[in-house]
Write a protein that holds these residues in place. Sequence first.
Motif: not given
Length: 486
Positions: A305-332
Amino acid sequence: LGAEMQREGVACEVFVVGEPGDGRREFVDLPQWSRMCSLTGGTAHLVDAPHTNLSAALSSSLVRSATRPSGRSCTFKLRASRGIDVVGFCAPKGTVHTHFSGCELEAAGMDSDSSVVVNLDVASNLSEDAMAYFQSATLYKNAKGQRVIRVCTLAVPTSDRLQDVFRCSDMDAVACVLGRRAAVAAGFEGHRNASLEGLGEESKTGSRGSLAKARERLIESTVETLASYRLNTDASQSPKGQLILPEALKILPLYALSTLKSHSVRASRPRGGRRSDPPSPRADFRCAHLQALASAPPRLILALVHPSLYSVLDMPNEAGLLFTPETPPEGEAEGGDEMMEERTKPYLKLPKSITPSMAAMSQEGVYLLDCATVFFLYVCRGAPSSALSSLFGLAALPAEGGGAGQLPSALDPASDLSSRLLAVVSDLRSDRPGHSPLKVVFQGRSETAEDETELLSRLVDDSTPHEVSYVDFLVAVHRKIQAKLT
């Protein structure tokens, strides 16, 4: 036919494909198909897409329906602690049976794209500071034909202070309940107290109700909820001239107004203002949206019921790209292997949404409007040639009146901007019940005038011929709350 399918444990899924062309489609009586599908726990799908993508839209909807998690020959029952009674279901798919031990929901099929809303009656003598327990049990057949049962147990604290209830409210769950109640008021009542032998005669789905009742019910529920907060919590000490909203339900008025402007319950109106013009929305489209409102799970209800609006020309360079979070150090690392796998799962970064209003747009911009069931790519008049080249591979648009075929109807995936934008659209539509087509709309062009009118009607923060803006709606709600306080 629906009663016979229900007896045989067959869930009915109907796919109605719109005729490509100028957008004027014949009435296919989707409400009747939807009634039969709802009786069996299925869905009537209205596949609407540009003619160039119609086969892909139908294929995507069929694949989603066939591969999503689901069960067959289902029986659902909810049990609760002493002092809490299950009194019924709100706009259920399937058939409700009432027994001496309570009520249960029976459906030929259940899937992950729908949810169940249960009506509870809480006794006044419920122990203070005690825990309330709920246990749902679903008996069904899995994909291998095995008879299995899924049991979910939930423990929640109780309180005699209404302030605690408001503080712990879940906005998505509240939106689900209000949406179901509006759908019931509009006629989606479900199939209640019916035996399998008398199913066809006793079913009364859609027998009563109207859009006016649905709209009135939605506004009344919103006002009563917010007035109760002012009367029964610490907010009662604030001046009556202030509009005080619960922290967890701050967007409740916005949700109510968005629903009033949606295809589900908004007033029908001729597109061009002439009586000879077809109503907008058409009955088939309204039925499809009401059906979604009456069955959507909490994760989808606000997007419907509530659409989301995005500005295409203002998208940051990383938008639309896949990112893999870093694995936490062992023990943490915390949690087991499953939690670790979930924390390090690749994700696609989405751009930041902006207010769905013309005031937030620029005449030189390009915008993506996500309406859950459809995406609109809105190219404004002053969009720079560099944007047209990146999105469509064109230096300039063809002259006005050259025919709809000369305007681009799809993105050019060769460019970086287009590929990232297509990745964003693909990620957003990944959890939708059906295929959400992408429609390209050019501001002020007669070839896409019908889609532009539809797009502008989806900007819920703006006023429309039949509804006020969000600011004016807040003022009206505040006046109704003040009337209840006096």
